[in-house]
Design a protein around this motif. Sequence first.
Motif, PDB file in Angstrom:
ATOM      1  N   VAL A   1       0.738  -1.177  -0.024  1.00  0.00           N
ATOM      2  CA  VAL A   1       0.058   0.109   0.095  1.00  0.00           C
ATOM      3  C   VAL A   1       0.994   1.295  -0.034  1.00  0.00           C
ATOM      4  N   ARG A   2       1.853   1.189   0.797  1.00  0.00           N
ATOM      5  CA  ARG A   2       2.779   2.418   0.753  1.00  0.00           C
ATOM      6  C   ARG A   2       3.511   2.516  -0.739  1.00  0.00           C
ATOM      7  N   GLN A   3       3.830   1.861  -1.339  1.00  0.00           N
ATOM      8  CA  GLN A   3       4.248   2.066  -2.569  1.00  0.00           C
ATOM      9  C   GLN A   3       3.316   2.619  -3.412  1.00  0.00           C
ATOM     10  N   ALA A   4       2.029   1.966  -3.232  1.00  0.00           N
ATOM     11  CA  ALA A   4       0.853   2.455  -4.211  1.00  0.00           C
ATOM     12  C   ALA A   4       0.784   4.005  -3.893  1.00  0.00           C
ATOM     13  N   VAL A   5       0.596   4.373  -2.673  1.00  0.00           N
ATOM     14  CA  VAL A   5       0.291   5.961  -2.407  1.00  0.00           C
ATOM     15  C   VAL A   5       1.413   6.641  -2.844  1.00  0.00           C
ATOM     16  N   ALA A   6       2.761   6.168  -2.667  1.00  0.00           N
ATOM     17  CA  ALA A   6       3.623   6.897  -3.147  1.00  0.00           C
ATOM     18  C   ALA A   6       3.801   7.122  -4.700  1.00  0.00           C
ATOM     19  N   ALA A   7       3.271   6.126  -5.523  1.00  0.00           N
ATOM     20  CA  ALA A   7       2.997   6.458  -7.046  1.00  0.00           C
ATOM     21  C   ALA A   7       1.743   7.149  -7.257  1.00  0.00           C
ATOM     22  N   GLY A   8       1.066   7.645  -6.321  1.00  0.00           N
ATOM     23  CA  GLY A   8      -0.184   8.570  -6.380  1.00  0.00           C
ATOM     24  C   GLY A   8      -1.442   7.629  -6.573  1.00  0.00           C
ATOM     25  N   ILE A   9      -1.574   6.473  -6.253  1.00  0.00           N
ATOM     26  CA  ILE A   9      -2.741   5.495  -6.069  1.00  0.00           C
ATOM     27  C   ILE A   9      -3.369   5.496  -4.971  1.00  0.00           C
ATOM     28  N   GLY A  10      -4.666   5.854  -5.087  1.00  0.00           N
ATOM     29  CA  GLY A  10      -5.381   5.661  -3.678  1.00  0.00           C
ATOM     30  C   GLY A  10      -6.718   4.933  -3.877  1.00  0.00           C
ATOM     31  N   LEU A  11      -7.485   4.516  -2.764  1.00  0.00           N
ATOM     32  CA  LEU A  11      -8.307   3.675  -2.536  1.00  0.00           C
ATOM     33  C   LEU A  11      -9.174   3.931  -1.533  1.00  0.00           C
ATOM     34  N   VAL A  12     -10.528   4.418  -1.945  1.00  0.00           N
ATOM     35  CA  VAL A  12     -11.600   4.707  -1.069  1.00  0.00           C
ATOM     36  C   VAL A  12     -12.403   3.047  -1.010  1.00  0.00           C
ATOM     37  N   THR A  13     -12.196   2.520   0.075  1.00  0.00           N
ATOM     38  CA  THR A  13     -12.664   1.210   0.498  1.00  0.00           C
ATOM     39  C   THR A  13     -14.008   0.958   0.530  1.00  0.00           C
ATOM     40  N   GLU A  14     -14.635  -0.185   0.302  1.00  0.00           N
ATOM     41  CA  GLU A  14     -15.801  -0.398   0.470  1.00  0.00           C
ATOM     42  C   GLU A  14     -16.575  -0.404   1.884  1.00  0.00           C
ATOM     43  N   ASP A  15     -15.744  -0.601   2.711  1.00  0.00           N
ATOM     44  CA  ASP A  15     -16.322  -0.703   4.198  1.00  0.00           C
ATOM     45  C   ASP A  15     -15.524   0.602   4.973  1.00  0.00           C
ATOM     46  N   ARG A  16     -16.153   1.779   4.915  1.00  0.00           N
ATOM     47  CA  ARG A  16     -15.411   2.964   5.462  1.00  0.00           C
ATOM     48  C   ARG A  16     -15.236   2.955   6.802  1.00  0.00           C
ATOM     49  N   LYS A  17     -16.009   2.217   7.583  1.00  0.00           N
ATOM     50  CA  LYS A  17     -16.042   2.134   9.097  1.00  0.00           C
ATOM     51  C   LYS A  17     -14.990   1.216   9.612  1.00  0.00           C
ATOM     52  N   ALA A  18     -14.647   0.098   8.728  1.00  0.00           N
ATOM     53  CA  ALA A  18     -13.821  -0.897   9.362  1.00  0.00           C
ATOM     54  C   ALA A  18     -12.419  -0.682   8.769  1.00  0.00           C
ATOM     55  N   GLU A  19     -12.347  -0.040   7.363  1.00  0.00           N
ATOM     56  CA  GLU A  19     -11.157   0.177   6.727  1.00  0.00           C
ATOM     57  C   GLU A  19     -10.680   1.622   6.498  1.00  0.00           C
ATOM     58  N   GLY A  20     -11.840   2.433   6.264  1.00  0.00           N
ATOM     59  CA  GLY A  20     -11.524   3.673   5.874  1.00  0.00           C
ATOM     60  C   GLY A  20     -11.254   4.862   7.072  1.00  0.00           C
ATOM     61  N   LEU A  21     -12.168   4.721   8.104  1.00  0.00           N
ATOM     62  CA  LEU A  21     -11.922   5.885   9.324  1.00  0.00           C
ATOM     63  C   LEU A  21     -11.586   5.223  10.458  1.00  0.00           C
ATOM     64  N   ALA A  22     -10.770   6.234  11.435  1.00  0.00           N
ATOM     65  CA  ALA A  22     -10.789   6.003  12.686  1.00  0.00           C
ATOM     66  C   ALA A  22     -11.980   6.754  13.452  1.00  0.00           C
ATOM     67  N   LEU A  23     -12.820   6.002  13.793  1.00  0.00           N
ATOM     68  CA  LEU A  23     -14.384   6.337  13.998  1.00  0.00           C
ATOM     69  C   LEU A  23     -14.137   7.269  15.370  1.00  0.00           C
ATOM     70  N   ARG A  24     -13.433   7.105  16.429  1.00  0.00           N
ATOM     71  CA  ARG A  24     -13.424   7.549  17.663  1.00  0.00           C
ATOM     72  C   ARG A  24     -12.439   8.965  17.343  1.00  0.00           C
ATOM     73  N   GLN A  25     -11.672   9.207  16.380  1.00  0.00           N
ATOM     74  CA  GLN A  25     -11.118  10.282  16.244  1.00  0.00           C
ATOM     75  C   GLN A  25     -11.622  11.481  15.544  1.00  0.00           C
ATOM     76  N   SER A  26     -11.069  12.526  15.488  1.00  0.00           N
ATOM     77  CA  SER A  26     -11.901  13.716  14.865  1.00  0.00           C
ATOM     78  C   SER A  26     -11.841  13.793  13.366  1.00  0.00           C
ATOM     79  N   VAL A  27     -12.546  14.486  12.851  1.00  0.00           N
ATOM     80  CA  VAL A  27     -12.593  14.797  11.492  1.00  0.00           C
ATOM     81  C   VAL A  27     -11.311  15.161  10.910  1.00  0.00           C
ATOM     82  N   ARG A  28     -10.423  16.208  11.753  1.00  0.00           N
ATOM     83  CA  ARG A  28      -9.349  16.726  11.054  1.00  0.00           C
ATOM     84  C   ARG A  28      -8.174  15.353  11.109  1.00  0.00           C
ATOM     85  N   ASP A  29      -8.171  14.749  12.391  1.00  0.00           N
ATOM     86  CA  ASP A  29      -7.196  13.553  12.429  1.00  0.00           C
ATOM     87  C   ASP A  29      -7.514  12.472  11.197  1.00  0.00           C
ATOM     88  N   ASN A  30      -8.937  12.282  11.083  1.00  0.00           N
ATOM     89  CA  ASN A  30      -9.058  11.368   9.659  1.00  0.00           C
ATOM     90  C   ASN A  30      -8.872  12.066   8.349  1.00  0.00           C
TER      91      ASN A  30
END
Length: 482
Positions: A316-345
């Motif tokens: 994943v680190r190589q992909a991001v460094a190459a300019g590739i991003g992924l908005v995952t299917e399950d945002r709660k489990a894989e895309g967000l830190a739910l107990r953190q702030s909007v800014r931190d996320n």
Amino acid sequence: MILKMRGIAKSFLGVRVLSGVGLEVAAGEVHAVVGENGAGKSTLMKILAGVHLPDEGVVEIDGSPVSFSHPLDAQRAGVAIIYQEFNLLPERGVAENVFLGREPVRRGLVDRAAMETATARLLEQLGETSFGPRDLVRHLSIAQQQVVEIVKALSQNARIIVMDEPTAALADHEVELLYRLVSRLRERGIAVLYISHRLREVFDLADRVTVLKDGTLVTTAETAQITSDELVRLMVGRDLRAYFPPREAGAAGEVRLGVRGGGNTVLDGIDLDLRAGEILGVAGLQGSGRTELAKALFGAEPFTRGEMTPLRPASVRQAVAAGIGLVTEDRKAEGLALRQSVRDNALLVSRSVRRGGRGDVRALLEAVRLQPPRPEQEVRYLSGGNQQKVVLAKWMTVAPEVLVFDEPTRGVDVGAKAAIYDLMRGLAKDGMAIMMISSELPELVGMSDRIVVMRDGRIAGELPSGPSEEAVMRLAAGEVSP
């Protein structure tokens, strides 16, 4: 009518969230309740379930007024509600969960045999044979856990069952199981109140639909007498056709991502190009390899053979460094830190990979139209649509050249869907290359500049912009040659 709600009103801290809402449901009826987030659907259902007391109005069951000051009161009157987040204990068996707090007792001890026999009988009545009363809940799929919630409701002699977004966490093949369960409940004469953002389910399952907007009743109609376009217009005030922003003619530019002969344990022979300024749709049935394709491009489950430009990421680190991003299917489990702030996320990716991009979080939140743009608010308190916008902001901080969306509008309301579509089209117009994986054919047809169809881990074929849904399904099911 088994249920009548008349003139229901409710305010919180002086803010009116329901005003004069009415609803009637017959025994054996599936009645959908739809509207944007904030329309009042959940509040109305929580009043029915005894979570809230109405400020005004009357609730009647079997023609008699009732007043519930506690969920147990509603439960005793035959009302059950199944929330999106199940209320189950994973380390206990199915029967123990079904009778939790109501265990039958014999000679001063819990009568496990009676509990398991009753659970088995209810499972049989629902036609569920894939698990039994003694199976641990943690070993069950999401769809099977939903069956346990329904069995629990039936064990309480529920005659009115509220289902809140019941397919939000289900895979495509599991939705078919839910359809069968709803049909069984209808056959038993149980009234089902069905809350969903997915209009196809409303038309597939519901006899009637009630539309709420801004806490007021818009209309109740027979689903056979209303179209999807009319329903959307009633919910959000504009036509379904206005959902999808216009495509930019000839907008596709240089190839930003190319794959030749890509493969791994699931995928084989993947050949595709993704160009700047375009939205490439990816269709396919459950198990076709759609999500695996996204993870391979993103280095999460990398290609082990074939070529990929600008590089074949091994992580994943190589992909991001190459300019590739992924908005995952399950945002709660894989895309967000739910107990953190909007800014931190919003800063999760940029902090972890230190790739240059935009750092003004408030400007990013305004750019993705987060409502309201409060950087310090915890993400878990946002609606599904706003959570998805935070995920998008997270990627915009590192300005990827390629962004893969896996089910970008799953679990968001119709208004938020339109906003996400506008954002995606805007990013493409600015030169980003976008891949969109979706189970919703109207979404794919309406948004994609072209569509590739997956089947059995391979690309079964490609279709130009604006194909019929039938053409997509024929390729996905293998009814035509690639």
